[in-house]
Scaffold this active site. Structure first.
Site, PDB file in Angstrom:
ATOM      1  N   ARG A 103       0.845  -1.207   0.000  1.00 61.41           N
ATOM      2  CA  ARG A 103       0.000   0.000   0.000  1.00 61.41           C
ATOM      3  C   ARG A 103       0.879   1.257   0.000  1.00 61.41           C
ATOM      4  NH1 ARG A 103      -2.051   0.184   6.365  1.00 61.41           N
ATOM      5  NH2 ARG A 103       0.049   0.273   7.208  1.00 61.41           N
ATOM      6  N   CYS A 107       2.607   7.595  -6.338  1.00 59.64           N
ATOM      7  CA  CYS A 107       3.296   8.887  -6.296  1.00 59.64           C
ATOM      8  C   CYS A 107       2.229   9.965  -6.252  1.00 59.64           C
ATOM      9  CB  CYS A 107       4.171   9.038  -7.538  1.00 59.64           C
ATOM     10  SG  CYS A 107       4.706  10.741  -7.738  1.00 59.64           S
ATOM     11  N   GLU A 142      -2.075   8.333   6.579  1.00 56.99           N
ATOM     12  CA  GLU A 142      -0.669   8.515   6.984  1.00 56.99           C
ATOM     13  C   GLU A 142       0.221   8.995   5.835  1.00 56.99           C
ATOM     14  OE1 GLU A 142       0.572   4.939   9.005  1.00 56.99           O
ATOM     15  OE2 GLU A 142      -0.256   5.665  10.883  1.00 56.99           O
ATOM     16  N   CYS A 148      10.023  10.513  -3.407  1.00 58.21           N
ATOM     17  CA  CYS A 148       9.890   9.870  -4.718  1.00 58.21           C
ATOM     18  C   CYS A 148      10.841  10.548  -5.714  1.00 58.21           C
ATOM     19  CB  CYS A 148       8.445   9.999  -5.191  1.00 58.21           C
ATOM     20  SG  CYS A 148       8.193   9.343  -6.846  1.00 58.21           S
ATOM     21  N   CYS A 153       8.243  13.895 -10.407  1.00 59.57           N
ATOM     22  CA  CYS A 153       8.738  14.569  -9.198  1.00 59.57           C
ATOM     23  C   CYS A 153      10.014  15.349  -9.501  1.00 59.57           C
ATOM     24  CB  CYS A 153       8.988  13.562  -8.079  1.00 59.57           C
ATOM     25  SG  CYS A 153       7.445  12.933  -7.389  1.00 59.57           S
ATOM     26  N   GLU A 299      -6.043   6.348  15.388  1.00 57.57           N
ATOM     27  CA  GLU A 299      -5.730   4.936  15.595  1.00 57.57           C
ATOM     28  C   GLU A 299      -5.083   4.824  16.969  1.00 57.57           C
ATOM     29  OE1 GLU A 299      -3.300   3.291  12.481  1.00 57.57           O
ATOM     30  OE2 GLU A 299      -4.538   4.160  10.903  1.00 57.57           O
TER      31      GLU A 299
HETATM   32  C1  GAL Z   1      -0.885   2.527  10.845  1.00 56.03           C
HETATM   33  C2  GAL Z   1      -1.792   2.424   9.645  1.00 56.03           C
HETATM   34  C3  GAL Z   1      -2.880   1.388   9.834  1.00 56.03           C
HETATM   35  C4  GAL Z   1      -2.298   0.131  10.368  1.00 56.03           C
HETATM   36  C5  GAL Z   1      -1.583   0.432  11.656  1.00 56.03           C
HETATM   37  C6  GAL Z   1      -1.005  -0.784  12.318  1.00 56.03           C
HETATM   38  O1  GAL Z   1       0.345   3.031  10.506  1.00 56.03           O
HETATM   39  O2  GAL Z   1      -2.403   3.648   9.366  1.00 56.03           O
HETATM   40  O3  GAL Z   1      -3.539   1.158   8.619  1.00 56.03           O
HETATM   41  O4  GAL Z   1      -1.474  -0.432   9.415  1.00 56.03           O
HETATM   42  O5  GAL Z   1      -0.537   1.324  11.396  1.00 56.03           O
HETATM   43  O6  GAL Z   1      -0.037  -1.362  11.595  1.00 56.03           O
END
Ligand code: GAL
Length: 656
Positions: A103, A107, A142, A148, A153, A299
């Protein structure tokens, strides 16, 4: 206060969505974030959109009164796009396209990627921006200042430089390209810093490339945000961030966004060594300081971490709940846990969520449910914020520049910021971490560590603050570089010399070697990494070196300047020095200190101007006793008391 979860409808059978939503409601979950990796489900083929499943997922949560944070899925373009347009993939420093199949390898400047990214964002915004259940938007996931080096670029970087410098002559002169025959005679010769080893490349070029890459990330976020806002001007839009290797300039990235969203994974195992500086609160304070306003956690740690590294231990009892409340104590208003369920397929199956593969809610889930109940009791703090007397200055330019040229063995930009932060934290005060150009007038003390790369606005800001009576603490490696990342040919700390009332006649980059300093009261402390050897003009010595050929010369100084005071710490000391020094600064500037707090206890205060709420967080593995100066009311359990016990990672919040 709201607790939410990250949820991936595309990874689970539809029958589970309803059951999950039922359990979420029962548990007290108020928000779900979804969609950031689901592009191949939303647009399975070029131009063929499928929103039926997302409609259904959103309406299930809406029926449960759970708000949705909808993400744009641009972090994961579908494979058909990579196949048709291979040049949407980033090119690494080795000149090769990075591999697809994971993932975030797109670019951000590739024209075809941008075409599709805008189109899918437009489609989502058109469909959902006015949907009541969609309470917020997350752009991508994130986003970093990706280094790149693809053709696009490269071209944009050249344009960006010409925009800034007008012509090659100015670039050659600013970069000092006469060194090693690096002069550009044609614009095509400008390349991103890809040569190996990196440390041998031109530091001006490297810093400009970091600034450029950050600008590109900011532009992408802003362009996508505009699309969402065009459909619904009141949409609340953010993007989530973390402390990656390629940090963007957070101040600029969030300038046009509604709030900062941080991905918070505090450590499960605390350092064994008591001397190690440890305070995860540092990152929380830095995130709050980006917009100087409360933020969200998008998160939050929920289980053992793993996958791209060996699995970590499982969060200790108290950490699921305690770390979420710790974020609130530092200004988070919403905490969203990553993730509701642990994936049982795909690369991330060992980065655990709240519900394990067993599908049986267990210890961590029970603790999470307890957190949800506690958060609901915290309505009183919803309109509160942290007000601080102390600010530490964080600068993206300095961060990048030290990354390009680490000064000595073990020297890291963040180390001194963290040492100061940890020292003030020991005295139970709020600490802001803010931009060097932010308004400083409200602070009683400002810590300006390692002001390495010259920024005229920052320098004037600091001078103005001290002239008007402020107290500033500066450190080694200040005034070293001009704005182009070249060394300034003047005695250090150049522009700050007058302010600190001293001049550095020589320095000793001692790296991991250790030496001793002695302060004015006779206390001795270890120091390492760097020693500035100073001659005083108007300053007085606060501490002196005890070793080496410069034994007896000042290591730390204090200078009265106009109505204010400027301290200078010429070396990097052990934790004890900063504690003692911070204590003295607080005494001098009249900042109240909480003394004798048990080790690991963090105390912060949120206020609405009328009531103050004091958070006591036990950031340790031992039970601790807290004694209050008078009986206070706990908004967590409704009891009134003048002392209490906190289990490991437990929190109490009392009204003052
Ligand atoms: C973050 C990301 C999430 C998940 C999490 C745990 O960096 O945004 O999608 O991957 O880490 O690995």
């Amino acid at each position: 206060m709201r607790i939410g979860v990250d949820y991936y409808p595309e990874q689970w059978d539809k029958e589970m969505w309803q059951k999950d939503a039922d359990l979420m409601v029962k548990t007290g979950v108020k928000l779900v974030r979804m969609g950031e990796f689901a592009w191949s489900r939303l647009e399975p083929r070029d131009g063929q959109f499928d929103f039926a499943w997302l409609d259904e997922a959103i309406s299930i949560f809406a029926r449960h009164s759970i708000g949705v944070i909808l993400c744009t899925p641009t972090s994961c373009p579908p494979l058909w796009m990579y196949e048709t347009y291979p040049d949407i993939t980033q090119v690494g420093p080795d000149g090769k396209r990075i591999q697809t199949g994971i993932r975030a390898h797109r670019c951000l400047n590739a024209p075809m990627f941008l075409y599709y990214a805008k189109r899918i964002t437009e489609q989502l915004a058109h469909r959902y921006a006015r949907t009541t259940a969609v309470v917020g938007w997350q752009i991508d996931n994130e986003i970093e200042a990706y280094p790149c080096t693809c053709e696009v670029c490269r071209g944009l970087f050249r344009d960006w430089l010409i925009d800034k410098y007008d012509n090659l002559e100015n670039i050659n002169s600013a970069f000092g390209n006469s060194v090693w025959s690096g002069e550009y005679s044609d614009i095509s010769q400008i390349q991103p810093p890809t040569a190996y080893p990196k440390a041998w490349q031109n530091p001006s070029l490297c810093l400009e490339y970091s600034r450029f890459a950050s600008d590109m990330a900011v532009k992408f976020v802003n362009d996508m945000t505009m699309i969402v806002r065009r459909h619904y001007p009141k949409a609340k839009v953010t993007t989530n961030t973390y402390f990656s290797e390629n940090k963007p300039d957070y101040y600029r990235m969030y300038e046009l966004l509604d709030f900062v969203a941080y991905d918070n994974y505090p450590p499960i195992m605390l350092p064994e060594d008591d001397d190690e500086i440890y305070s995860h609160a540092f990152y929380l304070d830095l995130m709050r300081g980006v917009k100087q306003k409360n933020f969200w956690v998008m998160e939050q740690l929920s289980g053992p971490t793993g996958c791209w590294m060996p699995m970590s231990p499982t969060p200790r009892p108290g950490q699921i709940k305690g770390y979420a409340l710790q974020a609130m104590a530092h200004g988070a208003d919403t905490v969203i846990h990553f993730r509701w369920r642990t994936a049982n397929k795909g690369a991330e199956m060992y980065w655990h969520g709240l519900i394990d593969h067993s599908n049986v809610p267990s210890r961590r889930f029970i603790e999470f449910a307890d957190l949800c109940r506690t958060a609901m009791k915290l309505t009183a703090i919803e309109t509160t914020e942290l007000v601080s007397d102390i600010a530490i200055l964080y600068s993206p330019d300095n961060d990048w520049a030290f990354g390009i040229q680490p000064q000595t063995s073990g020297f890291e930009y963040f180390e001194q910021l963290k040492l100061f932060h940890a020292a003030f934290t020991r005295y139970g005060v709020n600490v802001d971490i803010i931009s060097p150009t932010a308004d400083l007038t409200k602070y009683k003390a400002v810590i300006a560590p390692e002001m390495y790369v010259y920024d005229q606005n920052a320098a004037e800001n600091i001078y103005r603050y001290v002239i008007k009576g402020g107290t500033v603490v500066m450190t080694n490696r200040s005034g070293v570089k001009d704005a182009f990342n070249n060394c300034i040919m003047e005695p250090l700390p150049t522009v700050y010399r007058e302010l600190i009332g001293a001049e550095i006649v020589e320095y000793d980059p001692i790296g991991d070697m250790e030496q001793t300093i002695k302060d004015f009261a006779g206390n001795e402390f270890r120091c390492s990494k760097w020693c500035d050897i100073m001659e005083l003009t108007t300053a007085r010595a606060y501490a002196e070196y005890e070793d080496c050929f410069y034994s007896g010369s000042p290591a730390v100084t204090m200078n009265r300047y106009c109505s204010g005071v400027a301290y200078y710490v010429g070396t990097v000391c052990s934790r004890e020095f900063y504690e003692s020094f911070a204590g003295n600064i607080m005494k001098q500037t009249g900042i109240p200190r909480l003394k004798d707090l048990p080790k690991g206890v963090e105390v912060t205060t949120r206020t609405n101007g009328l009531d103050d709420y004091i958070f006591f967080f036990n950031n340790s593995e031992q039970e601790v006793e807290i004694t209050l100066p008078k009986a206070m009311f706990s908004i967590i359990d409704g009891g009134e008391r003048d002392n209490f016990t906190l289990k490991p990672f437990d929190m109490d919040v009392v009204r003052k």
